[in-house]
Design an enzyme around this catalytic site. Structure first.
Site, PDB file in Angstrom:
ATOM      1  N   GLU B 172      71.473  38.925 -11.415  1.00 19.70           N
ATOM      2  CA  GLU B 172      70.011  38.922 -11.403  1.00 19.70           C
ATOM      3  C   GLU B 172      69.473  40.308 -11.119  1.00 19.70           C
ATOM      4  O   GLU B 172      70.137  41.134 -10.502  1.00 19.70           O
ATOM      5  CB  GLU B 172      69.456  37.932 -10.380  1.00 19.70           C
ATOM      6  CG  GLU B 172      70.188  37.851  -9.064  1.00 19.70           C
ATOM      7  CD  GLU B 172      70.278  39.149  -8.299  1.00 19.70           C
ATOM      8  OE1 GLU B 172      69.252  39.850  -8.218  1.00 19.70           O
ATOM      9  OE2 GLU B 172      71.386  39.461  -7.795  1.00 19.70           O
ATOM     10  N   GLU B 348      73.028  41.950  -9.180  1.00 21.24           N
ATOM     11  CA  GLU B 348      73.384  42.265 -10.577  1.00 21.24           C
ATOM     12  C   GLU B 348      74.617  41.497 -11.053  1.00 21.24           C
ATOM     13  O   GLU B 348      75.051  41.680 -12.183  1.00 21.24           O
ATOM     14  CB  GLU B 348      73.698  43.763 -10.785  1.00 21.24           C
ATOM     15  CG  GLU B 348      72.639  44.726 -10.360  1.00 21.24           C
ATOM     16  CD  GLU B 348      73.076  46.188 -10.567  1.00 21.24           C
ATOM     17  OE1 GLU B 348      74.195  46.429 -11.073  1.00 21.24           O
ATOM     18  OE2 GLU B 348      72.275  47.080 -10.230  1.00 21.24           O
TER      19      GLU B 348
END
Lengths: 384, 384
Positions: B172, B348
């Protein structure tokens, strides 16, 4: 004349460390957010004398030895397994064989002194003897055998450097060697056997108690028994738990200082593969080759190496915390904080080979990420 | 009509699990000595319906979203960084870009609802809106936006399966999303903001307190404030520490049961990328694709997914324990024991991509090692 293992280690490159640290703080991430991977990359930069370290050619040597103390009934596996496993390493079926293939690492198997009567195919023949002697009856090896093993470790490291290796992993194989390693570490740390004896390949509680008693007999015989352990149930060692990680001073019986004590402990209680590992670690530090230490037995060898030459510690990275209970204590004595905690307890270098991808990813991230300026990303308020 | 996310998940293959377990116990090592790597291989066998699981085609999707709650001053980085980092992902300079390359993983970046005014090159355009709304003023998103995001997650998983993926990693990106994730998890676990608010990308202590207060305003507005937290300094939440990991029951205010509560919490407090992750995790469990969960934000999404559909939990593996303090509590709520603890806190998908080599090595060892019989190695006394 200074013996080779007492000669100074290579200094770390503090300039490369500083520049690498600066680079880390400018990569496109909140500073510190890659945690230990950042520290690893910076540490490797200092060891490899380059701002962007790499591990392209990892090298794994397994040193093997048999142990006379097995006659005391300290292992769940028969002694023949040492030789059977050497064949398994070479034939590609062992854990370390699989891990070395996956890593693209060179895997070398060295017979430092098993009971094998002749050279085994694919195994380097460098025997100090037909197994070490039973340390409850006398010294595990002679001074000449110890020096042979230390030299063997050094020769291995020099060979690996000739082949271009950029990281050294030492593994070990030897039925009974958790007993030797625990006895060695007890001597170095001034502990009784029960503090470092563990199940090894699979002893039950009774087996562990027996193993501790065997270690204590060895410590007593060679003058390494911690004198203050004899105070009975009120002594500081009674009822100690895993939470007690304080390391008492070396036993007052020791004569001639830390270096001589470590040397004597390695000779009286160690094994051929353990002594070869200690020699290899010292040589790595002198030659400037980073070491990734594996588990319980290799950490005992690393502890001996650091006591024989304090500078060695700077060159050691620690892969994992073993499920073998005594490992935590050895790590604490070396102020080591291993990368993995996966309840592994196999040896062979398997924990180190499992941690190897983390070192590589640390290098990849460090060398391959964009800086804030390169990527046009705004830095956080701590930068602004 | 049952909504798709409430439909049952695929069952695990208990037969493959049993045969894999038996295989592990016959490999040339003391039983159990590969620790968690053994469990991992056996678990993956049950998920992949094959005795020798493999991870040949890992898939990483990063979902991105912007967050209206950033207006409350909850992040150390400016909101523009969300879009700047998407460009960095695509251009190969971000941590996850480097890690995906190293893993040979397919990396996909999906805009689930950033403030980007037009499609960015290399980024899939699937916006639910121009950032979620500020949850201290109203619901973060509409019901239609939530369903859009859940469907987006499912579509992503179906696409990954079409491409042959055998492991799913969700990542994300979204400035402010630790605040949304913490608020969502507080609602699900019945906790006040201070229990899960953390520094995120780099807030100081004052910033964390402010963030907790912002979360509390959101919880209050949407009826998720834990009522028993209002008892003042004597309440059970006062002075709680990291060691307190007991999860109290869901707040009594919740109406309609766990499933409805999770759905409402996701809509009122979540973010577009968090909802897409929840949809993806549910779809993975239904389609039979193993998930490797990353860090704090993805674990909050996983918690929501498990509350919306309890069977999802069986399909989740957990990569690492983040340095974000609230993560330990989320992991405990899911009875999750992550593989790594490296003080990472980047998001991430970086923690999952870092743990990926461990899953692969577990599979390699499981599939590639010789058995005692194959290698002619004597088994230990526990076998004999």
């Amino acid at each position: 004349m200074t013996l080779w293992w007492q000669q100074p280690v290579k200094p770390l490159d503090e300039s490369a460390r500083a520049v690498a640290r600066l680079r880390q703080d400018n990569l496109t991430k909140p500073p510190g957010s890659l945690g230990r991977l950042e520290q690893l990359a910076v540490e490797l930069a200092a060891m490899q004398y380059r701002v962007k370290p790499r591990i392209d050619h990892p090298w794994i040597t397994i040193f093997a030895g048999d142990h006379g103390v097995v006659a005391e009934g300290v292992s769940a596996f028969p002694q023949a397994v040492t030789q059977q496993m050497l064949a398994n390493f070479v034939n590609g079926g062992a854990a370390i064989s699989v891990l070395a293939r996956a890593a693209g690492a060179r895997l070398e198997v060295v017979d430092a002194g098993t009971l094998a009567p002749a050279q085994m195919p694919g195994v380097l023949w460098a025997k100090a003897g037909d197994g070490s002697a039973n340390f409850t009856l006398g010294p595990a090896m002679s001074e000449a055998q110890l020096v042979h093993c230390l030299n063997l470790g050094r020769a291995t490291v020099k060979r690996s450097i000739t082949f271009g290796s950029d990281l050294f992993i030492g593994g070990e194989m030897g039925i009974g060697n958790t007993t030797s390693a625990a006895a060695l570490a007890c001597a170095l740390l001034g502990l009784p056997g029960i503090e470092l004896a563990g199940p090894g390949t699979g002893l039950d509680a009774g087996g562990v108690s027996h193993k501790a008693a065997v270690i204590d007999r060895g410590l007593e015989l060679h003058g390494f028994a911690p004198p203050f352990a004899k105070g009975g149930p009120g002594g500081i060692y009674s009822g100690s738990t895993e939470a007690t990680l304080e390391i008492p001073p070396s036993p007052p019986l020791a004569k001639g200082g830390t270096v001589d004590l470590a040397h004597a402990a390695l000779r009286c209680l160690g094994g051929f593969e353990i002594a070869a590992l200690a020699g290899a670690y010292i040589a790595c530090a002198q030659q400037g080759l980073p070491v990734l230490v594996d588990g319980f037995i290799t950490t005992a060898a690393a502890l001996a190496a650091c006591r024989m030459n304090a500078g060695v510690r700077d060159w050691l990275l620690f892969a994992h915390a073993s499920a073998e209970p005594g490992h935590a204590r050895l790590l604490a004595a070396l102020d080591a904080h291993p990368l993995l905690r996966l309840e592994m307890r196999l040896g062979e270098g398997s924990g180190a080979a499992t941690a190897l991808p983390l070192l590589r990813l640390a290098c990849e991230l460090h060398g391959g990420m964009a800086t804030f300026a390169e990527a046009g990303v705004s830095a956080g308020t701590r930068h602004g």
